[in-house]
Every structure is written in structure tokens, then in C-alpha cells.
Design an enzyme around this catalytic site. Structure first.
Site, mmCIF file in Angstrom:
data_model
loop_
_atom_site.group_PDB
_atom_site.id
_atom_site.type_symbol
_atom_site.label_atom_id
_atom_site.label_comp_id
_atom_site.label_asym_id
_atom_site.label_seq_id
_atom_site.Cartn_x
_atom_site.Cartn_y
_atom_site.Cartn_z
ATOM 1 C CG ASN A 196 -6.419 -0.231 1.031
ATOM 2 O OD1 ASN A 196 -5.546 -0.100 0.186
ATOM 3 N ND2 ASN A 196 -5.999 -1.019 2.100
ATOM 4 C CG HIS A 206 -3.059 3.698 1.624
ATOM 5 N ND1 HIS A 206 -3.528 3.321 0.566
ATOM 6 C CD2 HIS A 206 -2.991 2.766 2.401
ATOM 7 C CE1 HIS A 206 -3.860 2.158 0.601
ATOM 8 N NE2 HIS A 206 -3.743 1.709 1.608
ATOM 9 C CB CYS A 246 -0.934 0.005 1.250
ATOM 10 S SG CYS A 246 -2.160 -1.335 1.105
HETATM 11 N N1 COA Z 1 -18.931 -7.648 8.335
HETATM 12 C C1 COA Z 1 -19.455 -7.816 9.666
HETATM 13 N N2 COA Z 1 -18.729 -7.988 10.722
HETATM 14 C C2 COA Z 1 -17.304 -8.298 10.730
HETATM 15 C C3 COA Z 1 -16.824 -8.192 9.254
HETATM 16 C C4 COA Z 1 -17.563 -7.894 8.208
HETATM 17 N N3 COA Z 1 -16.916 -7.426 7.071
HETATM 18 N N4 COA Z 1 -15.392 -8.332 9.560
HETATM 19 C C5 COA Z 1 -15.344 -8.577 10.759
HETATM 20 N N5 COA Z 1 -16.523 -8.455 11.363
HETATM 21 C C6 COA Z 1 -16.661 -8.871 12.840
HETATM 22 C C7 COA Z 1 -15.578 -9.746 13.587
HETATM 23 O O1 COA Z 1 -15.859 -11.058 13.185
HETATM 24 C C8 COA Z 1 -15.805 -9.446 15.010
HETATM 25 O O2 COA Z 1 -16.816 -10.316 15.485
HETATM 26 P P1 COA Z 1 -16.813 -10.569 16.883
HETATM 27 O O3 COA Z 1 -16.490 -9.613 18.019
HETATM 28 O O4 COA Z 1 -18.114 -11.332 16.940
HETATM 29 O O5 COA Z 1 -15.452 -11.759 16.850
HETATM 30 C C9 COA Z 1 -16.153 -7.904 15.094
HETATM 31 O O6 COA Z 1 -16.430 -7.792 13.563
HETATM 32 C C10 COA Z 1 -14.990 -7.126 15.227
HETATM 33 O O7 COA Z 1 -13.753 -7.233 14.417
HETATM 34 P P2 COA Z 1 -12.581 -6.670 14.437
HETATM 35 O O8 COA Z 1 -11.806 -7.030 13.715
HETATM 36 O O9 COA Z 1 -12.018 -6.276 15.983
HETATM 37 O O10 COA Z 1 -12.949 -4.902 14.186
HETATM 38 P P3 COA Z 1 -12.385 -3.631 14.241
HETATM 39 O O11 COA Z 1 -13.098 -2.616 14.879
HETATM 40 O O12 COA Z 1 -10.806 -3.894 14.486
HETATM 41 O O13 COA Z 1 -12.527 -3.438 12.508
HETATM 42 C C11 COA Z 1 -11.283 -3.430 10.492
HETATM 43 C C12 COA Z 1 -11.968 -4.081 11.668
HETATM 44 C C13 COA Z 1 -10.367 -4.401 9.689
HETATM 45 C C14 COA Z 1 -12.429 -2.459 9.757
HETATM 46 C C15 COA Z 1 -10.068 -2.712 11.339
HETATM 47 O O14 COA Z 1 -9.191 -3.198 12.238
HETATM 48 C C16 COA Z 1 -9.262 -1.577 10.308
HETATM 49 O O15 COA Z 1 -9.583 -0.864 9.722
HETATM 50 N N6 COA Z 1 -8.062 -1.997 10.534
HETATM 51 C C17 COA Z 1 -7.076 -1.476 9.346
HETATM 52 C C18 COA Z 1 -6.944 -2.318 8.270
HETATM 53 C C19 COA Z 1 -6.253 -1.703 7.061
HETATM 54 O O16 COA Z 1 -6.623 -0.767 6.647
HETATM 55 N N7 COA Z 1 -5.304 -2.393 6.509
HETATM 56 C C20 COA Z 1 -5.017 -2.096 5.375
HETATM 57 C C21 COA Z 1 -3.804 -1.055 5.673
HETATM 58 S S1 COA Z 1 -2.885 -0.993 4.292
#
Ligand code: COA
Length: 323
Positions: free
Chosen positions: A280, A250, A113
Site C-alpha cells: 500500500n 487503491h 490514500c
Molecule cells: N504478522 C503476523 N500476525 C499478525 C500480524 C502480522 N504482520 N499483524 C497482526 N497479526 C495477528 C494479530 O496479532 C492477531 O493475533 P491474535 O488473534 O492472536 O490477537 C491476528 O493476527 C489477527 O489480527 P487482525 O488484525 O484481526 O487480522 P485481520 O484478519 O483483520 O487482518 C489486516 C489484518 C490489517 C490485514 C486487515 O484487517 C486489513 O487488511 N484491513 C484493512 C487495512 C487497510 O487496508 N488499511 C488501509 C486502508 S487505506
């Protein structure tokens, strides 16, 4: 002194737009969850015949047109991608052939990225040292082809697309008011491979692999690293956050954009946001967002523009440009 001046930009998207609602028909997710956690509402997914090189070539043609130069004048193509058409040769050489500008330098850069920032820094160094005169710097991806569509925690986050800038080596007066790239800072920390990676590759599994991510940890690192590198670039150029006209980050997640802007006291209206419509697009996201803001009249000649990105590796970087 010689500086690399941005003389044109372009972008390209696949034909097919996919909304969160459409995704929710096949993935166990909802529009509400995706919007609340990421700000994403839509992404574009490459279809048959659309590849990283075709998207890159389309974006490059638009950028060349904006710069008013012919493809034959390009003597350097640096293309950032994690989803090349083939393991080798470099996708940049396919673009070179499609544009009809043989003879110069063409290669790919892999920093996921933050790939576009790495490509920009590399091209800038090569232009300033006289290795080339006119460069195409491209970020292009078809991430949809390396997503695990069963993994809802990753597949809803990404999209496909391409963006390109034309950079020309120009003799300019010294000082920060003169046009061109003023400073680029790049970093990597290979200790975090397991937080964001692809579980395959030619030398390990002989397969392409799928994206794996520990989203929460990535989020935490992203905000800290991005704020640090933005401060580093500002320190190098003598500017403060208040001097910046536009930040083109980004486009990973609206909450990362907000948190980074808040850490630097940057007003949200100065941050270019396209994550809602493109999701993304990895290495393509910065030049795609840049091109959107040029075409809708936000980024204008004379503006001070900060580009920044963070990605797998981890890798991260920022670049300050006087337009
Ligand atoms: N739809 C519905 N529920 C979802 C889901 C989806 N697409 N993806 C994950 N969940 C659920 C999980 O299973 C989890 O459920 P649980 O609590 O019952 O286990 C819950 O949502 C929370 O998951 P978690 O991964 O802890 O959520 P989060 O608040 O951290 O959000 C991201 C997830 C990925 C949106 C967040 O962590 C993020 O944006 N991280 C940065 C990622 C990124 O930008 N990466 C690229 C960098 S270049």
C-alpha cells in the site's frame, strides 16, 4: 466542451525492494501471514536521498516524456501526499523547482490514500474552468518514514513510491465516447478519525507521529464505501459495470479489491492489481498501478477506466476516464 484528457503517465519506486521474508527477519511476522491476509509479497522502501519529492519528480519526468511535452508547459501541479518533504512549503513546489517549470500553480492535497482521487478531481475542475491548461497530478509517498516498525499490524502493509498523470484541457465533442475525465465523485466522513490516523502533527504534538490503524473496521468501511461511490460514478455517466474496461483501485489489500469487485460483479481480470509487488503506497498507489497497466499494454486509447480509492479521514472517491 472542455475536458481534462490524460496524455501521459509515469511512476517511480525507491531502489530498495523488501520482501516479506526480509521483513520477517526484524518484525514478528511471516510471509505466509502477510500473503494470506493482504496479498502483499514485496514493497519498496526509500533510502538515503530518496524523498517524496525526488520520487514525485522522477515519476513526473516519465509522465511528461510519455505526454511528449516540456516541463515549461505545465501550469498546474497538484500533489497528493501524507508524507511531505517538509510541513511547509508544499512538496509540489519542490517538484516544480526540480522540473524547472516555475510560474504556474503548485500545491499539495491531503486525503491520505484517496489523495490521488482528490488531486485528480481538483485539477480536473481547474482545467475545465480555465484556471490552467496543462497539469501534472501526482501521488507520492514515503510512508516508511511514518511507520511504527514495532507494530506488525501496520508496518507490513505499506511501501513507498510515486505516480503521475499529465492532464491537458482539450476541446472535445460532448458525450461519453469523447476522451477525458467523465465524472469524479469524492466523499469524506470525519467521524472515523480513530480508525486510521497518525498519532502526531505540528499543531498537536510537534512531532510527525506514526500510523495507527484498526484494520478490521477499516476493511469493513472500505468495501461498503467503495462499492457505493463506484455505483454513484456509473449512475452519473450512464454506464454499467459491464462497460468498464479496467478498474484501477487503491492497492490496500487484495481482499478489499476482491470483495469490492464481487459486490459490483466486476470480473477479477479487469482489476489492475499491483499490491503484491508495491504494497500500500497510499496516495501513490492508484497512479502507480495505472502506469503499470499502461506500460504493459492493458490500458489503451479508447478504454473506459475507473479509478477508485479509500483512505484515512475517512475519505473516498472514484473517477471514470475515457482514454
Ligand atoms: N504478522 C503476523 N500476525 C499478525 C500480524 C502480522 N504482520 N499483524 C497482526 N497479526 C495477528 C494479530 O496479532 C492477531 O493475533 P491474535 O488473534 O492472536 O490477537 C491476528 O493476527 C489477527 O489480527 P487482525 O488484525 O484481526 O487480522 P485481520 O484478519 O483483520 O487482518 C489486516 C489484518 C490489517 C490485514 C486487515 O484487517 C486489513 O487488511 N484491513 C484493512 C487495512 C487497510 O487496508 N488499511 C488501509 C486502508 S487505506
Amino acid at each position: 466542451m472542455i475536458r481534462s484528457v490524460v496524455t501521459g503517465s509515469g511512476s517511480a519506486l525507491p531502489k530498495r525492494a523488501v520482501s516479506n521474508a526480509e521483513l520477517a527477519e526484524t518484525v514478528d511476522t511471516s510471509d505466509e501471514w502477510i500473503v494470506e491476509r493482504t496479498g502483499i509479497r514485496n514493497r519498496y522502501i526509500a533510502g538515503e536521498g530518496e524523498t517524496t519529492s525526488t520520487l514525485a519528480t522522477d515519476a513526473a519526468r516519465v509522465a511528461l516524456d510519455a505526454a511528449g511535452i516540456d516541463a515549461s508547459e505545465i501550469d498546474l501541479i497538484v500533489l497528493a501526499t501524507a508524507t511531505p518533504d517538509q510541513t511547509f512549503p508544499a512538496t509540489a513546489t519542490r517538484v516544480q523547482d526540480a522540473l524547472g517549470c516555475q510560474g504556474g500553480i503548485a500545491f499539495d492535497v491531503g486525503a491520505v490514500c484517496s489523495g490521488f482521487l482528490y488531486a485528480l478531481g481538483t485539477a480536473d475542475a481547474m482545467l475545465r474552468t480555465g484556471m490552467a491548461k496543462k497539469a501534472l497530478v501526482i501521488g507520492a509517498e514515503t510512508f516508511s518514514r511514518i511507520l511504527d516498525w514495532e507494530d506488525r499490524a501496520t508496518c507490513v502493509l505499506f511501501g513507498d513510491g510515486a505516480g503521475a498523470l499529465v492532464l491537458e484541457a482539450r476541446e472535445v465533442a460532448d458525450g461519453p465516447q469523447a476522451q477525458g475525465i467523465l465524472s469524479t465523485k469524492l466523499h469524506a466522513d470525519g467521524a472515523h478519525n480513530e480508525l486510521l490516523y497518525v498519532d502526531g502533527g505540528p499543531s498537536t504534538t510537534g512531532t510527525v507521529g506514526k500510523v495507527r490503524m484498526r484494520g478490521r473496521e477499516v476493511f469493513r468501511h472500505a468495501v461498503v464505501n467503495l462499492a457505493d461511490v463506484l455505483r454513484e460514478v456509473l449512475g452519473d455517466t450512464g454506464y454499467t459495470a459491464a462497460d468498464i474496461d479496467w478498474v484501477v483501485p487503491h492497492q490496500a489489500n487484495a481482499r478489499i479489491l476482491d470483495a469490492t469487485a464481487r459486490k459490483l460483479s466486476l470480473p477479477p481480470e479487469k482489476v489492475v492489481v499491483t499490491v503484491d509487488r508495491h504494497a500500500n503506497t497510499s496516495a501513490a498507489s492508484v497512479p502507480l498501478a495505472f502506469d503499470v497497466a499502461v506500460r504493459d499494454g492493458r490500458i489503451k486509447p479508447g478504454d473506459l477506466v475507473m479509478l477508485e480509492a479509500m483512505g484515512g479521514g475517512f475519505t473516498w472517491g472514484a473517477s471514470l476516464i475515457r482514454m
